[in-house]
Design an enzyme around this catalytic site. Structure first.
Site, PDB file in Angstrom:
ATOM      1  N   CYS A  86       0.836  -1.211   0.000  1.00  0.00           N
ATOM      2  CA  CYS A  86       0.000   0.000   0.000  1.00  0.00           C
ATOM      3  C   CYS A  86       0.869   1.259   0.000  1.00  0.00           C
ATOM      4  O   CYS A  86       1.518   1.542  -0.979  1.00  0.00           O
ATOM      5  CB  CYS A  86      -0.980  -0.051   1.186  1.00  0.00           C
ATOM      6  SG  CYS A  86      -2.364   1.095   0.987  1.00  0.00           S
ATOM      7  N   HIS A 201      -3.506  -5.580   1.189  1.00  0.00           N
ATOM      8  CA  HIS A 201      -2.885  -5.770   2.509  1.00  0.00           C
ATOM      9  C   HIS A 201      -2.938  -7.230   2.955  1.00  0.00           C
ATOM     10  O   HIS A 201      -3.872  -7.623   3.661  1.00  0.00           O
ATOM     11  CB  HIS A 201      -3.652  -4.957   3.558  1.00  0.00           C
ATOM     12  CG  HIS A 201      -3.415  -3.491   3.502  1.00  0.00           C
ATOM     13  ND1 HIS A 201      -2.347  -2.892   4.124  1.00  0.00           N
ATOM     14  CD2 HIS A 201      -4.120  -2.488   2.918  1.00  0.00           C
ATOM     15  CE1 HIS A 201      -2.398  -1.573   3.931  1.00  0.00           C
ATOM     16  NE2 HIS A 201      -3.469  -1.303   3.193  1.00  0.00           N
ATOM     17  N   GLU A 203      -1.358  -8.667   5.300  1.00  0.00           N
ATOM     18  CA  GLU A 203      -1.237  -8.834   6.764  1.00  0.00           C
ATOM     19  C   GLU A 203      -2.587  -8.780   7.453  1.00  0.00           C
ATOM     20  O   GLU A 203      -2.691  -9.062   8.639  1.00  0.00           O
ATOM     21  CB  GLU A 203      -0.277  -7.768   7.322  1.00  0.00           C
ATOM     22  CG  GLU A 203      -0.846  -6.354   7.476  1.00  0.00           C
ATOM     23  CD  GLU A 203      -0.869  -5.546   6.184  1.00  0.00           C
ATOM     24  OE1 GLU A 203      -0.615  -6.120   5.096  1.00  0.00           O
ATOM     25  OE2 GLU A 203      -1.144  -4.320   6.242  1.00  0.00           O
TER      26      GLU A 203
END
Lengths: 228, 83, 739
Positions: A86, A201, A203
């Site tokens: 990002c 993302h 994570e």
């Protein structure tokens, strides 16, 4: 396995990336403050998401000039592995380690939603852990994630096989590209295949509890590729 | 010396904000408008009296930080002291 | 006395919103006529916003204690024990007027302000929610205001990196000139590491940290305490501008500072800025404070004492440090590139003394300023009792399918996706459920414990019957939390009303606060923090009253929680809280009445608090026993819209519905309270267990492997049809196409 995670003022996914990496490797990554010049001899540097320096001037622009990023560039020129997520992707294009630019979403609005990603590279470098055409559901959350490059650059990265991930329809979905990115690009690698930037993302998808574990699979593949 | 840097998107880079402005103007009845583009201005006060040196220094700043030349063009204007 | 700090007159006081009687009291307490700065401090502290002078008498009746309560009302935020040594710190606050004047900045600074309230207490914020009210969907300003507010909420929350996980929105013409923007923040702290605002230790240094002070937002607290008139849109210069980047730095710096064992007391500079923070810190500690205003970091030239004290510039905090901690603290602030200035000391004088330009700018006795703030018992008048309508008085000729699709596409019920897709709901990577279910669910980082959070209020009920509406807001939140499987623990409230000087409005306040208190007591969820926003009127027209509830609950294991989506075919679908023979329902004051009929004024559905508690308890234990695999509260719109949402939230599943004999629109769309729709493997076992507790249940169908609602009278409604109606509503409003 040494992973270093860079924090800029305004980074807000640094903790999430550190938590995810620690869960996968069983070892706490090194947290690097933007003013530090010692990256801690990493196998992989991760530049997390957020709003470094408030996204002022241009997303990632000010962060790309920080002392820690000078070291990341050095690390990359030595063939080191780097992943930007990002805002981290935005920082990497601002340093010039990755081609193109990330501009305002086509819809002019911040967009946070799950996207379906398809892999396009496999078997080598930072993407060594993927099969071609794998699909994974990973969320995006950004205001400026529309990948842009001029036609020559787009052709070049296609020819070189630098497209890592594209947004792809889930079932009969038509509105699958969340930001209007050229060629549906969600992530690209550098020419040497060792620097990866992606808008989604991983994570944030570490287990079914938070809506899926595809992010864990993606990060695990990247981390394992960095080890070898 | 005050220096103004005007930054605009390069032709060919999608400018959705400009398109939204154009659509909105048109729906307000200003149908004669076309070719809207958006950009930004950065004004610097330089401790410098020589105009060409000021331009040179500013151009350097643009290339290093102020402008992303992948998508943006820039233009440097020396402003009158009293403007 | 300097030119910019003259001795004031009664007219000055009236101009600041004080009454003549209040001005007399100020002069008495001062023993002289105050100067401009002193009067500014009094007027801010005695404003409705800071003093709660119209509502205090009634707020005192709310239950605020319980074994889970660590800190009730009176601090920056409420604090409750959620187990394992963790505390949840939370509060809701309004930013209504600023958001009407400048929607993006108004909403953004509202979010920034509530986040500061939470991290000031030593908690890391982990979730943001909101409660929004906009004007009629076809009002010309609605798309502009709504898109600005949503972008502002996202702009601040996304940047600072706290997920916005839930909220609610209504559209109604009563908000055309006075929108409501209420923001709630929830944070986590170790229960033994909470920070408070009471100063202690005369001689300790008073430190200013954060962004510089400008002239923005001067007298915002007073502005929030006055009625609006048309020309107020020109009050732009007083609007504060938020800087989420500075907010993020301030949050990290403050949390680091509090972890460094340097802080005695800390308070954010919110409404009334340096005035309320210095006054509250000194007064709560029973001490005094002396401040040199020349040392306050400013970003504009020639700011007067009055301006510095009343500025509402954002991202600032006031801190009392331990005597030897200044250097350590400064190093932390330097790391985050934030201003750090020692601006004064704690004294034992009991007075607030302000110096400026080498002279005395103000000298105010604190006790009367705080303890003798006015408190009014304003005349109040009950709302007239409205008739209870039978469904026969309302029902129209249309089949359930066409009504359902119309309701799903209406502004009341349509999908809020257009809004929540602009919020980062996943940052911090602990979001289990956001925006689409009943309650938001956020995991406590590093554990499997979860916080369940919901904001609720049904203003049309409150307007029709304030007492019932006040109860219903709490009951609805309780139901939303319970439907996820979590135990409701406590609430924060945001009372949004019109002008309390009008007896009918005051009656709405007293009625709904009494109802809210009764419900909070009966459901075991004390009120631990809150905010009051009065004078929400434009040109004499009051808003529909909105006593918004923000509720927090806890679940020991988030993997035990259930969502609203159906999970498998071949299961039973049951309405819990409904008699097995039920074929009618309460349509008065419903969404159905508003959308489908000429909407006669009618009483809202009654709230039976005993039944609510019992049903909630049953639902929670059935979820904990894994007897329920999906659960949805039945709220606005009634049972069929709730069932439709369950189908739309599942993948390729539907329900084969058996309509009870004689079931009509009342059964399908009635809004009777204390009901849940559940999916279960064994309906008989579930109903047997319910019966033991005295809870009713009605089996209404079976889940099927096709995405549709299929009725035993042959009618079918596909998920695609429902989705089209449901997802189309809000984009149409935002595109201004409802006009």
């Amino acid at each position: 396995m040494n992973i270093s995670v860079i924090t800029f003022p305004g980074s807000n996914c640094d903790r999430d990336v550190i938590t995810a990496a620690a869960e996968i490797t069983g070892k706490q990554p090194t947290a690097v403050w933007h003013k530090d010049t010692d990256l801690g001899n990493p196998d992989l540097v991760i530049i997390p998401g957020g709003f470094s320096f408030g996204d002022y001037l241009r997303c990632g622009a000010i962060a790309s000039k920080s002392p820690a990023m000078d070291e990341v560039i050095e690390h990359s020129l030595r063939g080191g592995m780097v992943m930007g997520i990002c805002n981290g992707f935005q920082v990497l294009v601002e340093t010039g380690l990755l081609p193109g630019a990330l501009i305002r979403n086509k819809g002019l609005k911040f967009v946070c939603r799950d996207t379906n990603l398809k892999t396009h590279q496999h078997g080598k470098d930072i993407m060594a852990g993927f099969q071609d055409g794998e699909e994974m559901v990973i969320p995006v959350a950004h205001n400026e994630g529309q990948y842009f490059a001029d036609d020559d650059t787009l052709k070049r990265i296609q020819d070189n096989g630098q497209i890592a991930f594209t947004y792809t329809p889930m079932g009969d979905e038509t509105d699958y590209n969340p930001n209007g990115a050229a060629l549906d690009i969600a992530g690209i690698t550098s020419e040497n295949g060792r620097v990866l930037g992606m808008m989604p993302h991983p994570e944030r998808k570490m287990s079914d509890t938070v809506g899926g574990a595809d992010g864990r699979r993606l990060l695990t593949a990247i981390i394992e590729a960095s080890q070898s | 010396m005050k220096v103004m840097v005007s930054i605009n998107l390069k032709p060919g880079v999608l400018d959705p904000q400009a398109r939204a402005i154009e659509n909105s103007l048109s729906s307000l009845g200003y149908t004669e408008v076309s070719g809207v583009s958006t950009g930004k201005q950065i004004i610097l006060d330089l401790d410098e009296t020589d105009e060409s040196r000021a331009r040179q220094k500013t151009a350097k700043m643009c290339e290093t930080l102020l402008v992303n030349t992948v998508i943006e063009n820039y233009d440097i204007t020396i402003m009158d002291e009293d403007s | 006395m300097t030119d910019n700090n003259p001795i004031v007159t009664l007219d000055d006081a009236l101009g600041m919103g004080l009454t003549a009687e209040e001005f007399d009291r100020i002069c008495d307490h001062m023993g002289r006529t105050p100067n401009l700065t002193e009067l500014g401090v009094f007027s801010a502290m005695w404003s409705e916003h800071c003093s709660y002078k119209s509502s205090k008498k009634w707020l005192k009746t709310l239950p605020t204690t319980g074994e889970q309560v660590i800190q009730g009302p009176g601090e920056n935020a409420g604090v409750i024990d959620i187990g394992d040594g963790w505390a949840a710190v939370f509060k809701i606050e309004s930013h209504n007027h600023p958001s009407y004047i400048e929607p993006y900045q108004g909403a953004a600074t509202g979010v920034g302000g509530i986040l500061r309230d939470v991290f000031t207490m030593g908690a890391r914020p982990v979730a943001l929610l909101n409660a929004l009210r906009f004007g009629a969907p076809d009002h010309e300003l609605t798309p502009y205001l709504a898109s600005g507010v949503v972008a502002g909420i996202g702009g601040y929350g996304n940047c600072i990196g706290i997920p916005t996980v839930g909220g609610e929105v209504n559209f109604d013409p009563s908000y055309n000139g006075n929108i409501l923007v209420n923001a709630m923040a929830v944070g986590l702290a170790r229960a033994d590491k909470i920070f408070y605002s009471a100063a202690s230790g005369a001689g300790n240094p008073v430190i200013y940290i954060g962004a510089k002070t400008g002239r923005d937002g001067i007298h915002g607290a007073t502005m929030a305490s006055a009625e609006f008139s048309e020309d107020d849109a020109s009050k732009r210069p007083t609007v504060q501008v938020g800087d989420p980047f500075a907010g993020k730095l301030l949050m990290e710096a403050s949390l680091e500072l509090m972890a460094s064992d340097s802080v005695v007391a800390i308070q954010d500079m919110g409404a009334a800025g340096l005035t309320s923070s210095s006054v509250e810190m000194a007064a709560k500690g029973g001490l005094g404070m002396e401040i040199d205003l020349d040392l306050v970091p400013v970003r504009e030239d020639h700011m007067s004492a009055y301006e510095i004290m009343l500025s509402e510039s954002q991202e600032r905090m006031l801190v009392v440090l331990k005597p030897d901690a200044t250097e350590k603290a400064k190093a932390i602030l330097d790391k985050w590139d934030l201003d750090f200035a020692t601006i004064g000391t704690v004294t034992d004088s009991g007075r607030l003394v302000l110096n400026k330009d080498g002279g005395l700018a103000a000298d105010i006795p604190l006790a009367p300023l705080v303890d003798d703030a006015p408190e009014y018992d304003r005349p109040h008048e009950d709302s007239p009792e409205l008739p209870q309508l039978a469904s026969g008085d309302l029902a129209i000729e249309a089949n359930i399918k066409s009504v359902l699709l119309t309701l799903l596409g209406s502004h009341h019920l349509c999908s809020r996706r257009w809004i929540w897709e602009q919020y980062d709901r996943d940052v911090m990577a602990d979001t289990v459920a956001a925006s689409t279910g009943d309650a938001a669910l956020v995991r406590v980082h590093g554990s499997n414990r979860g916080l369940a959070i919901s904001t609720d209020c049904t203003p049309r009920y409150v307007k029709a019957d304030p007492m019932t509406g006040g109860k219903q807001a709490v009951a609805e939140a309780y139901r939303n939390i319970s439907a996820s499987g979590a135990l409701p623990l406590a609430v924060t409230n945001n009372l949004n009303f019109g002008n309390p000087e009008k007896p009918r409005i005051m009656g709405q306040i007293t009625g709904s606060v009494m109802g809210m208190g009764e419900a909070a007591k009966a459901l075991g969820t004390p009120v631990v923090s809150g905010n009051v926003s009065l004078y929400n009127e434009t040109d004499g027209n009051a808003i529909n009253p909105a006593p918004v509830i923000g509720m927090v609950g806890v679940i020991d294991d988030v993997d035990q929680a259930v969502g609203i989506g159906l999970t498998a075919a071949g299961k039973s679908v049951v309405i819990i809280g409904q008699h097995p023979e039920q074929n009618d329902g309460w349509l008065g004051c419903s969404v159905y009445a508003d959308v489908m009929t000429n909407n006669p004024e009618a009483a809202p559905p009654p709230v039976d608090l005993d039944a609510e508690a019992l049903t909630g308890q049953f639902i929670r234990s059935a979820i904990a026993n894994s007897q329920i695999s999906a659960c949805h509260d039945i709220g606005d719109g009634g049972a069929m819209p709730a069932l439709a949402e369950m189908v739309m939230a599942s993948h390729g599943l539907g329900v084969d519905v058996t309509l009870p004999n004689g079931a009509g629109h009342g059964w399908a769309f009635g809004e009777d309270q204390s009901r849940y729709l559940v999916e279960t493997d064994d309906a008989d076992a579930l109903l047997a267990m319910a019966k033991e507790l005295g809870v009713d249940g009605q089996i209404i169908g079976q889940t099927i492997p096709s995405a549709e609602l299929k009725f035993n009278d042959g009618m079918t409604i596909s998920s695609v049809e429902m989705n089209e109606a449901y997802e189309g509503g809000l984009p149409r409003i935002m595109a201004g196409k409802n006009a």
